[in-house]
Design an enzyme around this catalytic site. Structure first.
Site, PDB file in Angstrom:
ATOM      1  N   ASP A 106       0.785  -1.220   0.000  1.00 41.14           N
ATOM      2  CA  ASP A 106       0.000   0.000   0.000  1.00 41.14           C
ATOM      3  C   ASP A 106       0.832   1.293   0.000  1.00 41.14           C
ATOM      4  OD1 ASP A 106       0.947  -0.291   2.561  1.00 41.14           O
ATOM      5  OD2 ASP A 106      -0.954   0.128   3.531  1.00 41.14           O
ATOM      6  N   HIS A 107       2.084   1.218  -0.405  1.00 41.31           N
ATOM      7  CA  HIS A 107       2.904   2.429  -0.527  1.00 41.31           C
ATOM      8  C   HIS A 107       3.671   2.392  -1.834  1.00 41.31           C
ATOM      9  CE1 HIS A 107       2.281   3.964   3.522  1.00 41.31           C
ATOM     10  NE2 HIS A 107       2.421   2.724   3.964  1.00 41.31           N
ATOM     11  N   ARG A 108       3.771   3.545  -2.475  1.00 41.76           N
ATOM     12  CA  ARG A 108       4.608   3.665  -3.678  1.00 41.76           C
ATOM     13  C   ARG A 108       6.036   3.876  -3.227  1.00 41.76           C
ATOM     14  NH1 ARG A 108       2.182   5.706  -8.498  1.00 41.76           N
ATOM     15  NH2 ARG A 108       4.279   5.283  -9.254  1.00 41.76           N
TER      16      ARG A 108
ATOM     17  N   ARG B  56      -0.308   6.149  -2.764  1.00 39.91           N
ATOM     18  CA  ARG B  56      -0.577   4.713  -2.652  1.00 39.91           C
ATOM     19  C   ARG B  56      -1.147   4.201  -3.970  1.00 39.91           C
ATOM     20  NH1 ARG B  56      -1.710   2.966   3.022  1.00 39.91           N
ATOM     21  NH2 ARG B  56      -1.113   4.716   4.308  1.00 39.91           N
TER      22      ARG B  56
END
Length: 189
Positions: free
Chosen positions: A88-90, A103
């Site tokens: 859930d994180h870039r 995200r």
């Protein structure tokens, strides 16, 4: 002494059922769970996303950390301290710290009917755990687990099959295709 009282209560079915129903009504309200079957059960405190979908007789053990976008089939068991999270994180934006990088779209995590995830299993968001699959304690699931396979390790890999013959698997599939029905719960004490 408390364990003796608990055993006696379990022996009186209607008291046990009433206690269990009241406790779960409280926990459903506490976690804001609107998409779970009335027979769904949480074993104790945890961190559970309010969008959880859970079918009949599914269970989350104490200390579960269940992120958004998770669906549990009927008869699913998640052992204590199971975590379904991540993805859930870039992290691929040059010059932008991860904490500020947005995200990606969250992929749903699906745990199909009668799957069992042991103590401290971690599932990366977006994985699918197949019907009747078992994931051994401490495993880290980074990709889909096929139906009726047993996986373990870090990262989780196939270590066995749940049933020894196609006939056993077909018999189990037939039972799972029927409407959910109550059985006797395992006695923990």
């Amino acid at each position: 002494m408390i364990q003796t009282i608990k055993r006696k209560i379990r022996g009186i079915k209607w008291i046990y059922d009433a206690r269990r129903a009241l406790l779960m009504a409280y926990r459903r309200r506490r976690y804001g769970l609107k998409h779970v079957h009335k027979t769904f059960y949480i074993g104790g405190p945890g961190a559970i996303s309010s969008d959880l979908k859970a079918d009949a007789y599914s269970f989350i053990g104490v200390g579960g950390i269940i992120g958004p976008g998770v669906s549990l089939g009927k008869y699913v068991m998640l052992g204590p301290h199971v975590a379904i999270l991540g993805g859930d994180h870039r992290f691929d934006k040059p010059g932008v710290p991860i904490i500020f990088s947005d995200r990606p779209e969250l992929k749903p995590t699906i745990i199909e009917d009668d799957a069992w995830l042991g103590y401290k299993v971690t599932v990366i968001a977006g994985a699918r755990i197949g019907r009747g699959a078992i994931v051994a304690a401490g495993a880290v699931v980074t990709k889909d687990v096929p139906p009726y396979e047993i996986h373990g390790g870090v990262p989780a890999k196939k270590i066995g099959e749940r049933f020894s013959s196609p006939e056993e698997r077909q018999a189990h599939d037939k039972m799972l295709d029927e409407p959910a029905k109550r059985g006797d719960y395992c006695d923990l004490m």
